[in-house]
Design a protein around this motif. Structure first.
Motif, PDB file in Angstrom:
ATOM      1  N   THR A   1     -32.949 -95.335  26.447  1.00 49.84           N
ATOM      2  CA  THR A   1     -32.439 -95.135  27.799  1.00 49.84           C
ATOM      3  C   THR A   1     -31.292 -94.124  27.805  1.00 49.84           C
ATOM      4  N   SER A   2     -30.760 -93.875  28.987  1.00 44.81           N
ATOM      5  CA  SER A   2     -29.714 -92.857  29.142  1.00 44.81           C
ATOM      6  C   SER A   2     -28.482 -93.148  28.292  1.00 44.81           C
ATOM      7  N   GLU A   3     -28.201 -94.425  28.016  1.00 47.63           N
ATOM      8  CA  GLU A   3     -27.016 -94.751  27.221  1.00 47.63           C
ATOM      9  C   GLU A   3     -27.125 -94.170  25.812  1.00 47.63           C
ATOM     10  N   PHE A   4     -28.332 -94.064  25.294  1.00 52.06           N
ATOM     11  CA  PHE A   4     -28.503 -93.478  23.968  1.00 52.06           C
ATOM     12  C   PHE A   4     -28.155 -91.990  23.992  1.00 52.06           C
ATOM     13  N   TYR A   5     -28.534 -91.319  25.069  1.00 51.72           N
ATOM     14  CA  TYR A   5     -28.191 -89.903  25.204  1.00 51.72           C
ATOM     15  C   TYR A   5     -26.680 -89.740  25.374  1.00 51.72           C
ATOM     16  N   ASP A   6     -26.080 -90.647  26.141  1.00 56.24           N
ATOM     17  CA  ASP A   6     -24.642 -90.571  26.394  1.00 56.24           C
ATOM     18  C   ASP A   6     -23.837 -90.830  25.126  1.00 56.24           C
ATOM     19  N   ASP A   7     -24.364 -91.713  24.251  1.00 59.36           N
ATOM     20  CA  ASP A   7     -23.619 -92.106  23.058  1.00 59.36           C
ATOM     21  C   ASP A   7     -23.898 -91.221  21.852  1.00 59.36           C
TER      22      ASP A   7
ATOM     23  N   GLY B   1     -22.188 -84.305  20.177  1.00 55.76           N
ATOM     24  CA  GLY B   1     -23.066 -83.251  20.658  1.00 55.76           C
ATOM     25  C   GLY B   1     -24.428 -83.184  20.027  1.00 55.76           C
ATOM     26  N   LEU B   2     -24.824 -84.201  19.272  1.00 59.64           N
ATOM     27  CA  LEU B   2     -26.170 -84.198  18.713  1.00 59.64           C
ATOM     28  C   LEU B   2     -27.195 -84.298  19.840  1.00 59.64           C
ATOM     29  N   THR B   3     -28.251 -83.532  19.756  1.00 59.55           N
ATOM     30  CA  THR B   3     -29.348 -83.695  20.703  1.00 59.55           C
ATOM     31  C   THR B   3     -30.155 -84.925  20.319  1.00 59.55           C
ATOM     32  N   MET B   4     -30.958 -85.422  21.246  1.00 55.26           N
ATOM     33  CA  MET B   4     -31.802 -86.564  20.910  1.00 55.26           C
ATOM     34  C   MET B   4     -32.779 -86.200  19.802  1.00 55.26           C
TER      35      MET B   4
ATOM     36  N   ILE C   1     -32.400 -95.974  15.700  1.00 56.69           N
ATOM     37  CA  ILE C   1     -31.877 -94.989  16.657  1.00 56.69           C
ATOM     38  C   ILE C   1     -30.487 -95.410  17.118  1.00 56.69           C
ATOM     39  N   ARG C   2     -30.326 -96.701  17.404  1.00 54.76           N
ATOM     40  CA  ARG C   2     -29.017 -97.195  17.841  1.00 54.76           C
ATOM     41  C   ARG C   2     -27.979 -97.019  16.732  1.00 54.76           C
ATOM     42  N   ALA C   3     -28.396 -97.172  15.481  1.00 51.76           N
ATOM     43  CA  ALA C   3     -27.459 -97.024  14.363  1.00 51.76           C
ATOM     44  C   ALA C   3     -26.893 -95.612  14.300  1.00 51.76           C
TER      45      ALA C   3
END
Length: 383
Positions: free
Chosen positions: A232-238, A242-245, A342-344
């Protein structure tokens, strides 16, 4: 006894028999009554089903393999029953017809493709054939699989109408990546090794229920939709610094392969992020395994490696993925990470670790080292 008395007794007996018969018949009718059926027909069918109760609820066999079964438009209950019998899905076609007629399912049997098992009973199969929309193909992929392993699962599933090679043509290098997804996760037009990008790492691992006749493109889209639903968007925000997804998933794919116990994933992610920021080579063994693929052992895509493999990948198509031979992150993900990996990466542990080794206990745990402990890392043994 005179004639009048005899006649009275006979009349009483006849009336009594009629009463008993009517009472029993009425009870039988009430027991067998089924709305919409002729009473006599209902009684006949109910008696037939009662006599065959054991056969009705005993599967035709013990093979749990899911089988494709097609009902064509206009097929009658008798035709369907004959086809089920021919496919070994039932053992008594007449009993199937009796069941669906008595339960008024004969007019509800739908045309379509169904997936049935020999271990299902006649009532279970009959009910399944009334809902073509619910028929699905079970499909499962696991965390840490690369594209070729997904292709192998496709080839092992006889219910799919396409091959693993067909799927790889859609999701592998040179395949069409949906433009909105490509832009959202930051997949480059050309990888750092000069090759075309693929969807390696982004086909979300999990269990799917696929519709009959699904195409490779539709399967791709379902798996990408699952990625979007979970990441979700929180993963992009966190995403760190500046790493891209795309970079997050690339690093998460390495963490996925390293962290056998996922509670270690945030610490392992911190090691790679610390090295990446310094910068220093990641020296991640799974990237060497990815580069080797099944070139050494056709039975696995993740071969065992030795130190000699770290720098001995000359000529392999994926040698650019080795983080022992190349600076920075590999050109792209090496496998499909799960959500914990991914969360890690987006929420790593805060550590000063730059090295880790597998511990001496047989529990897949790791020992971690700081920069000052480089020599301890290099000399670590379990002797």
């Amino acid at each position: 006894m005179n004639g009048t008395a005899v006649r009275a007794v006979l009349i009483a007996l006849v009336l009594g028999c009629m009463l008993v018969t009517c009472t029993a018949g009425g009870g039988l009718y009430l027991w067998a009554r089924q709305e919409g059926l002729n009473p006599v027909k209902a009684i006949q069918l109910r008696l037939s089903l009662a006599r065959s109760d054991e056969a009705l609820n005993t599967p035709a066999g013990s093979d749990p393999t899911t089988r494709r079964f097609t009902v064509n438009s206009g097929d009658s209950a008798s035709t369907i029953a004959a086809n089920l019998l021919a496919d070994g899905l039932i053992s008594d076609s007449g009993l199937f017809v009796d069941y669906v007629v008595y339960h008024r399912l004969d007019d509800e049997l739908e045309a379509g493709t169904f997936f049935l098992q020999q271990t299902q009973t006649i009532p279970q199969i009959a009910r399944a054939l009334t809902d073509a929309a619910s028929a699905t193909i079970p499909f499962r992929t696991l965390e840490g699989w690369r594209l070729e392993e997904i292709a192998q699962v496709i080839d092992s599933n006889p219910l799919l109408d396409f091959s693993g090679a067909d799927f790889l043509a859609v999701v592998g290098p040179g395949g069409t990546i949906p433009a909105d997804f490509k832009a959202r996760v930051g997949i480059p037009d050309t990888l750092s090794n000069g090759r075309s990008p693929s969807l390696e790492g982004f086909l979300y691992p999990g269990t799917y229920q696929l519709k009959p006749g699904i195409t490779p493109e539709e399967l791709r889209d379902e798996m990408l939709a699952e990625f979007d639903a979970h990441v979700t968007s929180e993963f992009y925000d966190d995403a760190a610094e500046g790493l891209t997804m795309y970079q997050v998933v690339t690093l998460a794919s390495i963490v996925q392969k390293e962290a056998v116990d996922l509670d270690e994933a945030p610490v392992i992610a911190s090691v790679y992020l610390n090295r990446f920021r310094l910068p220093m080579r990641l020296d991640a063994d799974p990237t060497v395994q990815y580069a080797l693929g099944n070139t050494r052992d056709a039975s696995t895509w993740w071969p065992s490696i030795t130190q000699a493999d770290y720098y001995g990948l000359d000529g392999l198509p994926n040698q650019s993925y080795s983080t022992y031979l190349n600076e920075d992150l590999p050109p792209g993900p090496i496998a499909a990470p799960g959500l914990p990996a991914i969360r890690a990466v987006v929420q790593p542990a805060e550590t000063q670790y730059y090295y880790f080794r597998r511990g001496c206990e047989d529990d897949n745990r790791h020992v971690f080292f700081t920069l000052d402990q480089q020599a301890d890392h290099a000399n670590f043994t379990c002797d």
